[in-house]
Write a protein that holds these residues in place. Structure first.
Motif, PDB file in Angstrom:
ATOM      1  N   ASN A 182       0.813  -1.217   0.000  1.00 15.21           N
ATOM      2  CA  ASN A 182       0.000   0.000   0.000  1.00 15.21           C
ATOM      3  C   ASN A 182       0.845   1.264   0.000  1.00 15.21           C
ATOM      4  N   ASP A 183       2.163   1.106  -0.080  1.00 15.81           N
ATOM      5  CA  ASP A 183       3.088   2.241  -0.080  1.00 15.81           C
ATOM      6  C   ASP A 183       3.736   2.368  -1.457  1.00 15.81           C
ATOM      7  N   PRO A 184       3.373   3.373  -2.248  1.00 19.10           N
ATOM      8  CA  PRO A 184       3.960   3.506  -3.586  1.00 19.10           C
ATOM      9  C   PRO A 184       5.470   3.738  -3.557  1.00 19.10           C
ATOM     10  N   LYS A 185       5.970   4.385  -2.531  1.00 14.73           N
ATOM     11  CA  LYS A 185       7.418   4.634  -2.448  1.00 14.73           C
ATOM     12  C   LYS A 185       8.184   3.330  -2.294  1.00 14.73           C
ATOM     13  N   GLU A 186       7.618   2.417  -1.533  1.00 18.28           N
ATOM     14  CA  GLU A 186       8.237   1.102  -1.377  1.00 18.28           C
ATOM     15  C   GLU A 186       8.269   0.367  -2.712  1.00 18.28           C
ATOM     16  N   ALA A 187       7.194   0.487  -3.468  1.00 13.92           N
ATOM     17  CA  ALA A 187       7.115  -0.186  -4.766  1.00 13.92           C
ATOM     18  C   ALA A 187       8.129   0.376  -5.756  1.00 13.92           C
ATOM     19  N   LEU A 188       8.314   1.686  -5.754  1.00 15.18           N
ATOM     20  CA  LEU A 188       9.197   2.327  -6.727  1.00 15.18           C
ATOM     21  C   LEU A 188      10.677   2.219  -6.384  1.00 15.18           C
ATOM     22  N   SER A 189      11.010   1.852  -5.182  1.00 15.79           N
ATOM     23  CA  SER A 189      12.412   1.804  -4.759  1.00 15.79           C
ATOM     24  C   SER A 189      13.207   0.802  -5.599  1.00 15.79           C
ATOM     25  N   GLY A 190      14.094   1.306  -6.443  1.00 13.24           N
ATOM     26  CA  GLY A 190      14.932   0.458  -7.285  1.00 13.24           C
ATOM     27  C   GLY A 190      14.244  -0.139  -8.490  1.00 13.24           C
ATOM     28  N   ALA A 191      13.018   0.273  -8.788  1.00 14.56           N
ATOM     29  CA  ALA A 191      12.283  -0.281  -9.936  1.00 14.56           C
ATOM     30  C   ALA A 191      12.909   0.163 -11.246  1.00 14.56           C
ATOM     31  N   VAL A 197      11.008  -0.267 -14.199  1.00 23.24           N
ATOM     32  CA  VAL A 197       9.847   0.133 -14.992  1.00 23.24           C
ATOM     33  C   VAL A 197       8.732   0.541 -14.038  1.00 23.24           C
ATOM     34  N   VAL A 198       8.124   1.694 -14.314  1.00 21.30           N
ATOM     35  CA  VAL A 198       7.012   2.179 -13.501  1.00 21.30           C
ATOM     36  C   VAL A 198       5.782   2.308 -14.402  1.00 21.30           C
ATOM     37  N   ILE A 199       4.652   1.806 -13.914  1.00 19.06           N
ATOM     38  CA  ILE A 199       3.418   1.840 -14.694  1.00 19.06           C
ATOM     39  C   ILE A 199       2.295   2.407 -13.846  1.00 19.06           C
ATOM     40  N   THR A 200       1.443   3.194 -14.464  1.00 17.05           N
ATOM     41  CA  THR A 200       0.218   3.606 -13.795  1.00 17.05           C
ATOM     42  C   THR A 200      -0.900   3.706 -14.819  1.00 17.05           C
ATOM     43  N   ASP A 201      -2.091   3.995 -14.328  1.00 21.19           N
ATOM     44  CA  ASP A 201      -3.276   4.087 -15.175  1.00 21.19           C
ATOM     45  C   ASP A 201      -4.228   5.066 -14.513  1.00 21.19           C
ATOM     46  N   THR A 202      -5.254   5.452 -15.226  1.00 15.81           N
ATOM     47  CA  THR A 202      -6.232   6.365 -14.660  1.00 15.81           C
ATOM     48  C   THR A 202      -6.827   5.803 -13.375  1.00 15.81           C
ATOM     49  N   ASP A 258       5.259  11.320  -9.524  1.00 16.92           N
ATOM     50  CA  ASP A 258       5.879  12.613  -9.835  1.00 16.92           C
ATOM     51  C   ASP A 258       7.392  12.473  -9.792  1.00 16.92           C
ATOM     52  N   ASP A 259       8.098  13.580  -9.906  1.00 16.59           N
ATOM     53  CA  ASP A 259       9.564  13.524  -9.942  1.00 16.59           C
ATOM     54  C   ASP A 259      10.147  12.953  -8.654  1.00 16.59           C
ATOM     55  N   ALA A 260       9.533  13.269  -7.531  1.00 16.07           N
ATOM     56  CA  ALA A 260      10.022  12.737  -6.255  1.00 16.07           C
ATOM     57  C   ALA A 260       9.885  11.221  -6.223  1.00 16.07           C
ATOM     58  N   MET A 261       8.776  10.726  -6.728  1.00 15.94           N
ATOM     59  CA  MET A 261       8.566   9.272  -6.794  1.00 15.94           C
ATOM     60  C   MET A 261       9.594   8.626  -7.724  1.00 15.94           C
ATOM     61  N   MET A 262       9.762   9.206  -8.907  1.00 13.32           N
ATOM     62  CA  MET A 262      10.680   8.624  -9.885  1.00 13.32           C
ATOM     63  C   MET A 262      12.128   8.667  -9.427  1.00 13.32           C
ATOM     64  N   SER A 263      12.459   9.577  -8.520  1.00 10.26           N
ATOM     65  CA  SER A 263      13.828   9.658  -8.007  1.00 10.26           C
ATOM     66  C   SER A 263      14.200   8.431  -7.173  1.00 10.26           C
ATOM     67  N   LEU A 264      13.201   7.654  -6.780  1.00 10.71           N
ATOM     68  CA  LEU A 264      13.441   6.454  -5.978  1.00 10.71           C
ATOM     69  C   LEU A 264      13.776   5.243  -6.844  1.00 10.71           C
ATOM     70  N   THR A 265      13.567   5.350  -8.143  1.00 16.18           N
ATOM     71  CA  THR A 265      13.730   4.205  -9.038  1.00 16.18           C
ATOM     72  C   THR A 265      15.185   3.980  -9.405  1.00 16.18           C
ATOM     73  N   ALA A 266      15.442   2.896 -10.115  1.00 19.52           N
ATOM     74  CA  ALA A 266      16.780   2.603 -10.622  1.00 19.52           C
ATOM     75  C   ALA A 266      17.180   3.639 -11.671  1.00 19.52           C
ATOM     76  N   GLU A 267      18.466   3.764 -11.897  1.00 16.22           N
ATOM     77  CA  GLU A 267      18.963   4.691 -12.924  1.00 16.22           C
ATOM     78  C   GLU A 267      18.403   4.292 -14.287  1.00 16.22           C
ATOM     79  N   ASN A 268      17.961   5.273 -15.048  1.00 19.72           N
ATOM     80  CA  ASN A 268      17.410   5.058 -16.383  1.00 19.72           C
ATOM     81  C   ASN A 268      16.095   4.262 -16.385  1.00 19.72           C
ATOM     82  N   ALA A 269      15.377   4.306 -15.276  1.00 21.01           N
ATOM     83  CA  ALA A 269      14.067   3.650 -15.227  1.00 21.01           C
ATOM     84  C   ALA A 269      13.117   4.299 -16.220  1.00 21.01           C
TER      85      ALA A 269
END
Length: 307
Positions: free
Chosen positions: A208-217, A219-224, A247-258
């Motif tokens: 239920n925590d999107p930040k946990e999901a994005l950590s090191g990801a 590929v990131v996917i979302t939908d309406t 947003d940019d803060a969320m994407m900053s948690l992902t792997a390089e070149n995600a």
């Protein structure tokens, strides 16, 4: 004869074969080589839910393959005025070579396929959107992202989520699904996927925590957050999904070149920020275009399986 209702019904090898077929057709198209494997064939397109990308991609794709597509809304045929699904299926499949249906209840397309004499393709139901996943994975292959995938799906546990869960289970990669409490994927679909995942080695996690999901990801996917038919829930959903915008803060948690993917239409300021969308717009619109090529690959593959 095969139908394409959900990725659950296909092996990893078959999914990759469909993708490769689509990529080959796309390469030829870009070289102005028009493959007409479906010459003189007719695709019936039944729309109970409207769509931009689904209609254009299937209609243009069938034309490029040498065939013809018929647009049929529920206002145009007796299906929308009380005729049993099984009767409509038997009539249309006796006149056309393939059928694509975009509808609400998944049971509707299952019943149609049961009575159809020709391949039936799921253009979207409330449970699954498998043709979109063919385009998504094709896009990852083209961008060299298909190895060691760590995918994060952020948002509603809807038909797109179910399709990503099934793709991960079949292909054996890691998928993290982050939804608000109470908006998780369907439990029965998840159970089916987890059984398949044991064989493929896939790792599927719910949180239920999107930040946990994005950590090191990678590929990131979302939908309406508000799918067709949920308009009355919009106010409540916007409150519940607060904090789930990519947003940019969320994407900053992902792997390089995600990479960020979106099946469109995208509502900036809700599920994705304007800056993230524009930063990844090239791959997003590659993804949109690949609906055309992936579906052409699918239609050719289904036709070949008829012998």
């Amino acid at each position: 004869m095969r139908h394409f209702l959900t990725l659950k019904d296909f092996t990893k090898e078959e999914i990759l074969e469909i993708i490769e077929t689509g990529l080959s057709i796309k390469k030829n198209l870009k070289a102005k080589i028009y493959n007409q494997e479906l010459k003189n064939q007719t695709l019936a397109m039944i729309f109970e839910k409207s769509s931009t990308r689904t209609r254009v991609s299937f209609e243009a794709g069938m034309f490029q393959l040498g065939g013809h597509a018929l647009f049929l809304s529920n206002r145009d045929i007796h299906l929308g005025r009380g005729e049993p699904i099984k009767d409509t299926a038997r009539v249309i499949s006796s006149m056309c070579d393939m059928v694509m249906i975009r509808t609400f209840e998944h049971s509707m397309i299952e019943e149609f396929a049961h009575y159809s004499k020709v391949p039936v393709i799921n253009g979207l139901t409330d449970s699954y959107h498998p043709v979109q996943l063919l385009a998504d994975y094709m896009t990852l292959v083209e961008h060299g992202m298909e190895k060691n995938i760590v995918a994060a799906y952020v948002g509603d546990g809807n038909n797109m989520t179910h399709s990503w869960v099934m793709l991960a289970a079949k292909l054996g990669f890691e998928l993290r699904v982050a939804t608000p409490k109470g908006y998780e994927p369907d439990g029965n679909i998840l159970k089916e996927a987890l059984v398949i995942a044991k064989e493929s080695g896939a790792v599927i996690k719910l949180m239920n925590d999107p930040k946990e999901a994005l950590s090191g990801a990678t590929v990131v996917i979302t939908d309406t957050w508000v799918s067709m038919g949920q308009e009355e829930e919009k106010g409540e959903r916007l409150k519940v999904f607060k904090g789930f915008m990519v947003d940019d803060a969320m994407m900053s948690l992902t792997a390089e070149n995600a990479k960020f993917l979106h099946c469109l239409p995208a509502y900036r300021g809700y599920e994705v920020s304007e800056s993230v969308f524009e930063k990844h717009s090239e791959i997003i619109f590659d993804e949109a275009e690949n609906r055309l090529h992936a579906q052409k690959g699918l239609m050719v593959w289904l036709d070949r399986k008829r012998g």
